[in-house]
Design a protein around this motif. Structure first.
Motif, PDB file in Angstrom:
ATOM      1  N   GLU A  83       0.871  -1.220   0.009  1.00  0.00           N
ATOM      2  CA  GLU A  83      -0.026  -0.064  -0.015  1.00  0.00           C
ATOM      3  C   GLU A  83       0.817   1.105  -0.040  1.00  0.00           C
ATOM      4  O   GLU A  83       2.031   1.095   0.190  1.00  0.00           O
ATOM      5  CB  GLU A  83      -0.928  -0.182   1.113  1.00  0.00           C
ATOM      6  CG  GLU A  83      -1.842  -1.277   1.117  1.00  0.00           C
ATOM      7  CD  GLU A  83      -2.884  -1.011   2.412  1.00  0.00           C
ATOM      8  OE1 GLU A  83      -2.635  -0.251   3.285  1.00  0.00           O
ATOM      9  OE2 GLU A  83      -3.951  -2.065   2.449  1.00  0.00           O
ATOM     10  N   LEU A  84       0.321   2.300  -0.305  1.00  0.00           N
ATOM     11  CA  LEU A  84       1.173   3.547  -0.218  1.00  0.00           C
ATOM     12  C   LEU A  84       1.872   4.195   0.912  1.00  0.00           C
ATOM     13  O   LEU A  84       2.746   4.460   1.051  1.00  0.00           O
ATOM     14  CB  LEU A  84      -0.119   4.809  -0.788  1.00  0.00           C
ATOM     15  CG  LEU A  84       0.689   6.174  -0.806  1.00  0.00           C
ATOM     16  CD1 LEU A  84       1.774   6.001  -1.825  1.00  0.00           C
ATOM     17  CD2 LEU A  84      -0.468   7.032  -1.126  1.00  0.00           C
ATOM     18  N   ASP A  85       0.902   3.742   2.045  1.00  0.00           N
ATOM     19  CA  ASP A  85       1.566   4.104   3.409  1.00  0.00           C
ATOM     20  C   ASP A  85       2.861   3.131   3.705  1.00  0.00           C
ATOM     21  O   ASP A  85       3.831   3.834   4.315  1.00  0.00           O
ATOM     22  CB  ASP A  85       0.614   3.860   4.718  1.00  0.00           C
ATOM     23  CG  ASP A  85      -0.609   4.758   4.599  1.00  0.00           C
ATOM     24  OD1 ASP A  85      -0.552   5.935   3.866  1.00  0.00           O
ATOM     25  OD2 ASP A  85      -1.724   4.437   5.159  1.00  0.00           O
ATOM     26  N   LEU A  87       5.783   4.703   1.605  1.00  0.00           N
ATOM     27  CA  LEU A  87       6.361   5.918   2.396  1.00  0.00           C
ATOM     28  C   LEU A  87       7.189   5.721   3.583  1.00  0.00           C
ATOM     29  O   LEU A  87       7.949   6.511   3.829  1.00  0.00           O
ATOM     30  CB  LEU A  87       4.971   7.039   2.431  1.00  0.00           C
ATOM     31  CG  LEU A  87       4.342   7.491   1.378  1.00  0.00           C
ATOM     32  CD1 LEU A  87       3.268   8.218   1.537  1.00  0.00           C
ATOM     33  CD2 LEU A  87       5.264   7.977   0.293  1.00  0.00           C
ATOM     34  N   THR A  88       6.668   4.672   4.370  1.00  0.00           N
ATOM     35  CA  THR A  88       7.158   4.404   5.741  1.00  0.00           C
ATOM     36  C   THR A  88       8.158   3.379   5.803  1.00  0.00           C
ATOM     37  O   THR A  88       9.086   3.326   6.936  1.00  0.00           O
ATOM     38  CB  THR A  88       6.096   4.334   6.506  1.00  0.00           C
ATOM     39  OG1 THR A  88       5.201   3.337   6.238  1.00  0.00           O
ATOM     40  CG2 THR A  88       5.126   5.451   6.704  1.00  0.00           C
ATOM     41  N   GLU A  89       8.179   2.581   4.828  1.00  0.00           N
ATOM     42  CA  GLU A  89       8.905   1.419   4.945  1.00  0.00           C
ATOM     43  C   GLU A  89       9.766   0.967   3.809  1.00  0.00           C
ATOM     44  O   GLU A  89      10.056   0.031   3.101  1.00  0.00           O
ATOM     45  CB  GLU A  89       7.936  -0.004   5.217  1.00  0.00           C
ATOM     46  CG  GLU A  89       7.109   0.172   6.382  1.00  0.00           C
ATOM     47  CD  GLU A  89       6.399  -1.288   6.455  1.00  0.00           C
ATOM     48  OE1 GLU A  89       6.147  -2.088   5.600  1.00  0.00           O
ATOM     49  OE2 GLU A  89       5.588  -1.344   7.647  1.00  0.00           O
ATOM     50  N   ARG A  90      10.496   2.119   3.427  1.00  0.00           N
ATOM     51  CA  ARG A  90      11.472   2.103   2.425  1.00  0.00           C
ATOM     52  C   ARG A  90      12.585   1.049   2.526  1.00  0.00           C
ATOM     53  O   ARG A  90      12.912   0.398   1.636  1.00  0.00           O
ATOM     54  CB  ARG A  90      11.943   3.557   2.051  1.00  0.00           C
ATOM     55  CG  ARG A  90      11.167   4.263   1.502  1.00  0.00           C
ATOM     56  CD  ARG A  90      11.746   5.543   0.840  1.00  0.00           C
ATOM     57  NE  ARG A  90      10.647   6.785   0.520  1.00  0.00           N
ATOM     58  CZ  ARG A  90      11.010   7.554  -0.432  1.00  0.00           C
ATOM     59  NH1 ARG A  90      12.316   7.989  -0.322  1.00  0.00           N
ATOM     60  NH2 ARG A  90       9.909   8.418  -0.884  1.00  0.00           N
ATOM     61  N   GLU A  91      13.246   1.053   3.931  1.00  0.00           N
ATOM     62  CA  GLU A  91      14.109  -0.090   3.843  1.00  0.00           C
ATOM     63  C   GLU A  91      13.816  -1.422   3.633  1.00  0.00           C
ATOM     64  O   GLU A  91      14.498  -2.253   3.093  1.00  0.00           O
ATOM     65  CB  GLU A  91      14.825   0.280   5.238  1.00  0.00           C
ATOM     66  CG  GLU A  91      15.263   1.477   5.581  1.00  0.00           C
ATOM     67  CD  GLU A  91      15.785   1.569   7.198  1.00  0.00           C
ATOM     68  OE1 GLU A  91      15.818   0.607   7.827  1.00  0.00           O
ATOM     69  OE2 GLU A  91      16.382   2.660   7.654  1.00  0.00           O
ATOM     70  N   LYS A  92      12.645  -1.751   4.177  1.00  0.00           N
ATOM     71  CA  LYS A  92      12.100  -3.088   3.859  1.00  0.00           C
ATOM     72  C   LYS A  92      11.750  -3.342   2.504  1.00  0.00           C
ATOM     73  O   LYS A  92      12.022  -4.440   1.859  1.00  0.00           O
ATOM     74  CB  LYS A  92      10.737  -3.175   4.801  1.00  0.00           C
ATOM     75  CG  LYS A  92       9.983  -4.659   4.497  1.00  0.00           C
ATOM     76  CD  LYS A  92       8.767  -4.598   5.215  1.00  0.00           C
ATOM     77  CE  LYS A  92       8.123  -6.264   5.188  1.00  0.00           C
ATOM     78  NZ  LYS A  92       7.948  -6.353   3.668  1.00  0.00           N
ATOM     79  N   ILE A 103      15.312   3.123  -3.093  1.00  0.00           N
ATOM     80  CA  ILE A 103      14.144   4.028  -3.769  1.00  0.00           C
ATOM     81  C   ILE A 103      14.457   5.616  -3.425  1.00  0.00           C
ATOM     82  O   ILE A 103      14.482   5.918  -2.354  1.00  0.00           O
ATOM     83  CB  ILE A 103      12.804   3.633  -3.329  1.00  0.00           C
ATOM     84  CG1 ILE A 103      12.662   2.207  -3.387  1.00  0.00           C
ATOM     85  CG2 ILE A 103      11.796   4.362  -3.557  1.00  0.00           C
ATOM     86  CD1 ILE A 103      11.534   1.322  -2.731  1.00  0.00           C
ATOM     87  N   LYS A 104      14.694   6.234  -4.695  1.00  0.00           N
ATOM     88  CA  LYS A 104      15.260   7.509  -4.272  1.00  0.00           C
ATOM     89  C   LYS A 104      13.814   8.543  -4.002  1.00  0.00           C
ATOM     90  O   LYS A 104      13.809   9.388  -3.205  1.00  0.00           O
ATOM     91  CB  LYS A 104      15.831   8.016  -5.702  1.00  0.00           C
ATOM     92  CG  LYS A 104      17.196   7.361  -5.910  1.00  0.00           C
ATOM     93  CD  LYS A 104      17.929   8.170  -6.741  1.00  0.00           C
ATOM     94  CE  LYS A 104      17.288   8.289  -8.214  1.00  0.00           C
ATOM     95  NZ  LYS A 104      18.094   8.894  -9.248  1.00  0.00           N
ATOM     96  N   HIS A 105      13.068   8.340  -5.122  1.00  0.00           N
ATOM     97  CA  HIS A 105      11.743   9.182  -5.016  1.00  0.00           C
ATOM     98  C   HIS A 105      10.520   8.647  -5.213  1.00  0.00           C
ATOM     99  O   HIS A 105      10.503   7.667  -6.282  1.00  0.00           O
ATOM    100  CB  HIS A 105      12.086  10.439  -5.698  1.00  0.00           C
ATOM    101  CG  HIS A 105      11.012  11.732  -5.476  1.00  0.00           C
ATOM    102  ND1 HIS A 105      10.951  12.332  -4.202  1.00  0.00           N
ATOM    103  CD2 HIS A 105      10.125  12.067  -6.209  1.00  0.00           C
ATOM    104  CE1 HIS A 105      10.138  13.380  -4.360  1.00  0.00           C
ATOM    105  NE2 HIS A 105       9.513  13.226  -5.396  1.00  0.00           N
TER     106      HIS A 105
END
Length: 286
Positions: free
Chosen positions: A129-131, A134-139, A164-166
Motif C-alpha cells: 500500500e501507499l503508506d 512511504l514509511t517502510e522504504r528500507e524493507k 528507492i530515491k523518490h
C-alpha cells in the motif's frame, strides 16, 4: 636491382607484420579489469590484471569492469495495492563477480540488469500500500535487492544495494495526505491538552490538600503573592488579607431585622368579625 627492391619491400612488409603481431600480442589490464579469453571461439579462461599475452588471429579478448556499477532506474508507473497511482525511481548498485558468466550467459549484462530492475521494482511495490511505500522504504529496498540478487546470480552479477530515491504523487493525493496529517496533528493537540488539564487538576488538588493540612503554608502563599504584586510596575495595589483574621468577625451573630407580618388580611370593604376583633384587641375590657 629489381630483385633487391622486391626483397627490401618484402622485408619491410614482414617487419610491419611482426610489429602488428607484437602490438596485438601484449595487452595491459588495469587492476579493476579482467579479460575473458576465447581461443578459436571457445572460452579458455580469464586473465589479468597486468600484462597479458593474447595470440592474434587465434584468440579474442573481452574486457570486463569489476568495479561497482551505478544503475539509475528511470521513473516507473506503479499502482499500489490500495489502487493509488505513483511514479517511483530508484538506483541499483551491482558489480560483476564472475566475468565469464557475465559475458557468456547474457548479452549486454548492463542492459539486461536495467530491464530486470525496472520490472522487479514495479512488481514488488505493486504488492504494498501507499503508506508502506512511504514509511517502510528500507524493507522495500531489501525485498527488491533480494529478488534481483537471486535472478542475477546466474549472470555472475552481485546486487550490492538498492535504494528507492523518490515517490511522486499526484496533486489530489498530496492534498488528501495534507488534510489527513493536519487532522492527525489536531487530534494529538487535543489529547495533549486534555492530558495537561488532567495533570494540572491533580496537581491543584494535591496542593489544596497540602495547604489545608498546614495553615502556615497559606500565610506563606499570601506573602509570596504580595511580593509578586509589589514587583509589578502597576498603579493597582492588591493586598491579600488572611481569612483567619476575618474569622472572628464572620462568627459573630448580627441582629436580625424585625419580622414582617405576612398573614393574609381581610378586604377593606368587609367588616371584621366581632369575635375576632375582641380576641385580637387585648386592651379592650371584658
Amino acid at each position: 636491382m629489381m630483385f633487391l627492391d622486391l626483397g627490401s619491400g618484402m622485408s619491410l612488409l614482414v617487419l610491419i607484420f611482426l610489429l602488428l603481431v607484437l602490438f596485438k600480442l601484449f595487452h595491459i589490464l588495469r587492476e579493476y579489469e579482467r579479460a575473458v579469453i576465447f581461443t578459436l571461439g571457445r572460452y579458455t579462461g580469464i586473465k589479468g590484471p597486468g600484462l597479458i599475452i593474447v595470440i592474434p588471429f587465434l584468440q579474442q579478448m573481452v574486457r570486463v569492469d569489476m568495479r561497482v556499477v551505478t544503475l539509475d532506474i528511470p521513473p516507473q508507473d506503479v499502482i499500489s495495492r490500495d489502487n493509488v497511482s505513483v511514479q517511483v525511481n530508484a538506483v541499483v548498485y551491482f558489480r560483476v563477480v564472475d566475468p565469464s558468466k557475465a559475458i557468456i550467459q547474457v548479452e549486454h549484462y548492463l542492459e539486461a540488469s536495467s530491464q530486470l530492475a525496472q520490472t522487479t521494482l514495479r512488481a514488488v511495490l505493486g504488492k504494498h500500500e501507499l503508506d508502506e511505500m512511504l514509511t517502510e522504504r528500507e524493507k522495500l529496498n531489501l525485498d527488491v535487492q533480494t529478488i534481483l540478487d537471486a535472478q542475477t546470480d546466474g549472470w555472475g552479477i552481485k546486487i550490492t544495494n538498492v535504494e528507492i530515491k523518490h515517490i511522486d504523487l499526484n496533486e489530489t493525493m498530496v492534498r488528501a495526505m495534507a488534510r489527513q496529517a493536519e487532522a492527525e496533528r489536531d487530534r494529538r493537540a487535543k489529547v495533549i491538552h486534555a492530558e495537561g488539564e488532567r495533570q494540572a487538576a491533580q496537581a491543584l488538588a494535591e496542593a489544596a490538600n497540602t495547604l489545608a493540612r498546614e495553615p502556615s503554608a497559606m500565610q506563606l502563599r499570601y506573602l509570596e503573592t504580595l511580593t509578586q504584586v509589589a514587583g509589578d510596575k502597576s498603579s493597582t495595589l492588591v493586598f491579600p488579607i488572611p481569612i483567619d483574621l476575618l474569622a472572628g468577625f464572620m462568627g459573630r451573630s448580627h441582629p436580625l431585622p424585625p419580622a414582617v407580618d405576612q398573614s393574609p388580611r381581610p378586604p377593606a370593604d368587609r367588616p371584621a368579625d366581632q369575635s375576632d376583633a375582641g380576641e385580637s384587641d387585648p386592651a379592650r375590657p371584658e
